[in-house]
Design an enzyme around this catalytic site. Structure first.
Site, PDB file in Angstrom:
ATOM      1  N   HIS A  90      29.719  77.215  74.738  1.00  0.00           N
ATOM      2  CA  HIS A  90      30.214  77.559  73.400  1.00  0.00           C
ATOM      3  C   HIS A  90      29.079  77.384  72.407  1.00  0.00           C
ATOM      4  O   HIS A  90      28.258  76.488  72.540  1.00  0.00           O
ATOM      5  CB  HIS A  90      31.375  76.629  73.010  1.00  0.00           C
ATOM      6  CG  HIS A  90      32.217  77.162  71.905  1.00  0.00           C
ATOM      7  ND1 HIS A  90      31.880  77.013  70.582  1.00  0.00           N
ATOM      8  CD2 HIS A  90      33.364  77.883  71.923  1.00  0.00           C
ATOM      9  CE1 HIS A  90      32.803  77.600  69.839  1.00  0.00           C
ATOM     10  NE2 HIS A  90      33.715  78.136  70.611  1.00  0.00           N
ATOM     11  N   ASP A 113      38.951  79.476  76.839  1.00  0.00           N
ATOM     12  CA  ASP A 113      39.291  80.601  77.725  1.00  0.00           C
ATOM     13  C   ASP A 113      39.336  80.231  79.200  1.00  0.00           C
ATOM     14  O   ASP A 113      39.712  81.063  80.023  1.00  0.00           O
ATOM     15  CB  ASP A 113      38.260  81.715  77.529  1.00  0.00           C
ATOM     16  CG  ASP A 113      38.360  82.302  76.139  1.00  0.00           C
ATOM     17  OD1 ASP A 113      37.333  82.358  75.433  1.00  0.00           O
ATOM     18  OD2 ASP A 113      39.479  82.663  75.743  1.00  0.00           O
TER      19      ASP A 113
HETATM   20  C1  SDX Z   1      35.254  82.105  72.376  1.00  0.00           C
HETATM   21  O1  SDX Z   1      32.674  81.072  68.315  1.00  0.00           O
HETATM   22  C2  SDX Z   1      33.889  80.695  68.600  1.00  0.00           C
HETATM   23  O2  SDX Z   1      34.473  79.836  67.992  1.00  0.00           O
HETATM   24  C3  SDX Z   1      34.538  81.512  69.719  1.00  0.00           C
HETATM   25  C4  SDX Z   1      35.908  81.022  70.219  1.00  0.00           C
HETATM   26  C5  SDX Z   1      36.967  81.198  69.165  1.00  0.00           C
HETATM   27  O3  SDX Z   1      37.972  80.482  69.243  1.00  0.00           O
HETATM   28  O4  SDX Z   1      36.839  82.118  68.322  1.00  0.00           O
HETATM   29  O5  SDX Z   1      35.808  79.654  70.569  1.00  0.00           O
HETATM   30  C6  SDX Z   1      36.374  81.819  71.419  1.00  0.00           C
HETATM   31  O6  SDX Z   1      34.620  83.113  72.255  1.00  0.00           O
HETATM   32  C7  SDX Z   1      34.914  81.061  73.415  1.00  0.00           C
HETATM   33  C8  SDX Z   1      33.642  81.459  74.251  1.00  0.00           C
HETATM   34  C9  SDX Z   1      34.124  82.426  75.350  1.00  0.00           C
HETATM   35  N1  SDX Z   1      32.946  82.997  76.074  1.00  0.00           N
HETATM   36  C10 SDX Z   1      32.687  82.656  77.331  1.00  0.00           C
HETATM   37  O7  SDX Z   1      33.282  81.780  77.949  1.00  0.00           O
HETATM   38  C11 SDX Z   1      31.568  83.487  77.962  1.00  0.00           C
HETATM   39  C12 SDX Z   1      30.588  82.567  78.715  1.00  0.00           C
HETATM   40  N2  SDX Z   1      29.855  81.748  77.712  1.00  0.00           N
HETATM   41  C13 SDX Z   1      28.585  82.255  77.258  1.00  0.00           C
HETATM   42  O8  SDX Z   1      28.455  83.631  77.212  1.00  0.00           O
HETATM   43  C14 SDX Z   1      28.042  81.457  76.063  1.00  0.00           C
HETATM   44  O9  SDX Z   1      28.246  80.128  76.339  1.00  0.00           O
HETATM   45  C15 SDX Z   1      28.585  81.750  74.676  1.00  0.00           C
HETATM   46  C16 SDX Z   1      28.498  83.199  74.328  1.00  0.00           C
HETATM   47  C17 SDX Z   1      29.990  81.309  74.553  1.00  0.00           C
HETATM   48  C18 SDX Z   1      27.745  80.948  73.671  1.00  0.00           C
HETATM   49  O10 SDX Z   1      26.470  81.455  73.765  1.00  0.00           O
HETATM   50  P1  SDX Z   1      25.298  80.913  72.804  1.00  0.00           P
HETATM   51  O11 SDX Z   1      25.784  79.898  71.845  1.00  0.00           O
HETATM   52  O12 SDX Z   1      24.577  82.083  72.248  1.00  0.00           O
HETATM   53  O13 SDX Z   1      24.425  80.111  73.800  1.00  0.00           O
HETATM   54  P2  SDX Z   1      23.378  80.769  74.740  1.00  0.00           P
HETATM   55  O14 SDX Z   1      23.933  82.039  75.324  1.00  0.00           O
HETATM   56  O15 SDX Z   1      22.093  80.819  74.025  1.00  0.00           O
HETATM   57  O16 SDX Z   1      23.344  79.696  75.920  1.00  0.00           O
HETATM   58  C19 SDX Z   1      22.524  78.567  75.804  1.00  0.00           C
HETATM   59  C20 SDX Z   1      21.982  78.362  77.206  1.00  0.00           C
HETATM   60  C21 SDX Z   1      21.339  79.622  77.789  1.00  0.00           C
HETATM   61  O17 SDX Z   1      20.366  79.200  78.707  1.00  0.00           O
HETATM   62  P3  SDX Z   1      18.789  79.268  78.194  1.00  0.00           P
HETATM   63  O18 SDX Z   1      18.533  80.692  77.763  1.00  0.00           O
HETATM   64  O19 SDX Z   1      18.698  78.287  77.039  1.00  0.00           O
HETATM   65  O20 SDX Z   1      17.994  78.840  79.409  1.00  0.00           O
HETATM   66  O21 SDX Z   1      23.079  78.053  78.098  1.00  0.00           O
HETATM   67  C22 SDX Z   1      23.190  79.067  79.095  1.00  0.00           C
HETATM   68  C23 SDX Z   1      22.432  80.278  78.591  1.00  0.00           C
HETATM   69  O22 SDX Z   1      21.938  81.032  79.684  1.00  0.00           O
HETATM   70  N3  SDX Z   1      24.618  79.371  79.208  1.00  0.00           N
HETATM   71  C24 SDX Z   1      25.270  79.537  80.349  1.00  0.00           C
HETATM   72  C25 SDX Z   1      26.596  79.766  79.966  1.00  0.00           C
HETATM   73  N4  SDX Z   1      26.699  79.739  78.643  1.00  0.00           N
HETATM   74  C26 SDX Z   1      25.466  79.503  78.172  1.00  0.00           C
HETATM   75  N5  SDX Z   1      24.862  79.501  81.621  1.00  0.00           N
HETATM   76  C27 SDX Z   1      25.833  79.721  82.553  1.00  0.00           C
HETATM   77  N6  SDX Z   1      27.141  79.949  82.286  1.00  0.00           N
HETATM   78  C28 SDX Z   1      27.553  79.973  81.000  1.00  0.00           C
HETATM   79  N7  SDX Z   1      28.843  80.187  80.714  1.00  0.00           N
END
Ligand code: SDX
Length: 427
Positions: free
Chosen positions: A305, A362
């Site tokens: 998140h 989720d």
């Molecule tokens: C919702 O914003 C909100 O409030 C949203 C929400 C709401 O109520 O409105 O809470 C609802 O959207 C919840 C999130 C649902 N999405 C997912 O579950 C999809 C999987 N999660 C990721 O796509 C990610 O965690 C996000 C999109 C949720 C957040 O992404 P960020 O904040 O942009 O963080 P990032 O992608 O930069 O990740 C940081 C690091 C990265 O690694 P590095 O590039 O630093 O090496 O963490 C890794 C990412 O690769 N990472 C993951 C991961 N999520 C982040 N690695 C593996 N699995 C994951 N799920």
């Protein structure tokens, strides 16, 4: 904390005030930065940017705290109702009994949609994704409710807000009925907001429909957990659309479109599909390794998140609700065991620990919704249904702010500098 910061740009030193809210990080007010320095700030994804002032929802991502108008989400989920939380988000205080009864009655008076709207559905293929239908039908509401599109009129804003909150369950249920070839079921205002939604979704004209109290309560809790969440991507979309003066129906349709993405509200559908793909706990480690592999686009859906660097408090309630629904429906789903095991392995893996990746709202919701009987492609529709009150409350907060202006970000331009046109015979 200092009440101002100094910025030295090489052609002068400038001071910018630091503003404090009631709780949470202070902000540096840089509204005069470009005018004084000729420079922009740069923050793609808005990881360090406060886009607005709001009094609706506060999140402490490090502590896993979520408050709606100051009330913790765990208390609201356990003790309140979605109608009461809707009133709270819209009005700022918990209602007394007569206020809640009046609000609930007002919402129930808007549950029907214009009969002409039913033919709108017939233009879609039966296998259309229900989120595509939601984007189209909600956007089309502005073609039916002209008398509540003047955003400068607080009375019309209130009516449009009530219409959107009231009609989303009807529109969502109709999208489901259309996909399974069953007749639309009209709202039944003798039922609760959530009970009415369950009957419109799962009831059929040929049978009496009995709302199961435990399912109604679990569904209502799920709606509460999804109601609002600060300035997330879809809420920011609604605010940006609203900042141009677009009517509220169009703004909510824009929010629905943004929510659909798998990185946002689409994650509940993607998380259950991921659990189905993993199947049994013995396959988990393979997927954990894929999630950690930089060269593999696979991510653990329902994990991570932007704000929560601790357990999403909504996921805690969601996990407890799985057991309540399983007990009420006397069902079990082996995917729940897979999800619990996946969570346990991930939370003990150095990669997830270092990146502070925890289950989010989720991760478990799909297991509950599937047990209740919703198909996977309806999960994000349910998220949109519940989030509509948050979008509407945030939109109202923005529109009624006298300082509100159109949102118009700038950019770091890296394209070609000016050059002269070259005729095709010279290229
Ligand atoms: C919702 O914003 C909100 O409030 C949203 C929400 C709401 O109520 O409105 O809470 C609802 O959207 C919840 C999130 C649902 N999405 C997912 O579950 C999809 C999987 N999660 C990721 O796509 C990610 O965690 C996000 C999109 C949720 C957040 O992404 P960020 O904040 O942009 O963080 P990032 O992608 O930069 O990740 C940081 C690091 C990265 O690694 P590095 O590039 O630093 O090496 O963490 C890794 C990412 O690769 N990472 C993951 C991961 N999520 C982040 N690695 C593996 N699995 C994951 N799920």
């Amino acid at each position: 904390m200092a009440n101002q910061v100094k910025v030295n740009t090489g052609n002068g030193e400038f001071e910018y005030p630091v503003l404090s809210g009631s709780v949470g990080p202070d902000v540096i007010d840089i509204r005069k930065l470009y005018g004084q320095t000729g420079m922009f700030t740069y923050d793609p994804g808005f990881t360090s940017t406060a886009s607005c002032e709001s009094a609706l929802t506060y999140i402490d991502g490090d502590e896993g705290v979520l408050l709606h108008r100051g009330y913790p989400i765990g208390q609201l989920a356990e003790q309140s109702s979605f109608m009461e939380v809707s009133y709270l988000l819209l009005n700022g205080e918990l209602p007394n009994k007569s206020e809640l009864d009046n609000f609930t009655r007002t919402i129930s008076r808007h549950t029907m949609v214009h009969e002409q709207l039913t033919s709108f559905y017939k233009g879609f293929r039966r296998d259309a994704h229900p989120m595509a239908i939601m984007c189209g039908v909600v956007g089309a509401l502005s073609a039916f409710y002209h008398d509540s599109t003047d955003i400068s009129d607080p009375v019309q804003r209130r009516i449009a807000s009530h219409r959107l909150i009231a009609k989303m369950p009807t529109i969502a249920a109709m999208a489901y009925k259309y996909s399974v070839g069953q007749p639309f079921i009209y709202p039944d205002n003798k039922l609760s907001y959530t009970g009415n939604f369950l009957k419109m979704t799962f009831g059929v004209p040929a049978e009496e429909y009995e709302v199961i109290p435990a399912v109604e309560s679990a569904m209502d809790k799920i709606f509460i957990l999804h109601a609002d969440h600060e300035q997330n991507a879809s809420t920011s979309t609604v605010r940006l659309a609203g900042s141009s003066g677009a009517n509220p129906f169009a703004c909510i349709a824009a929010g629905i479109a943004c929510l659909w993405g798998p990185a946002h509200g689409g994650a509940n559908e993607a998380a259950l599909n991921m659990l189905k793909e993993i199947g049994t706990p013995d396959k988990i480690q393979h997927y954990i390794e894929r999630a950690k592999d930089k060269n593999d686009p696979f991510r653990l859906m329902g994990f991570g998140h932007r704000v929560y660097k601790n357990y999403d408090p909504r996921a805690t309630v969601m996990q407890q609700t799985v057991r309540e629904v399983f007990d009420a429906l006397k069902v079990n789903d082996p995917l729940f065991e897979t999800a619990l095991r996946l969570e346990e392995i991930a939370l003990n893996d150095p990669y997830f620990i270092e990146k502070k990746l925890f289950p989010n709202v989720d991760f478990y919701s799909g297991i509950i919704l599937s047990a209740i009987g919703f198909p996977t492609d309806m999960f994000t529709v349910l998220f949109a249904l519940a989030r509509t009150v948050g979008w509407v409350a945030q939109w109202n907060e923005m529109i009624s702010d006298p300082g509100q202006k159109i949102g118009r970000p700038r950019q770091l331009y890296t394209g070609p500098t000016q050059r002269d046109y070259v005729g095709i015979d010279k290229r």
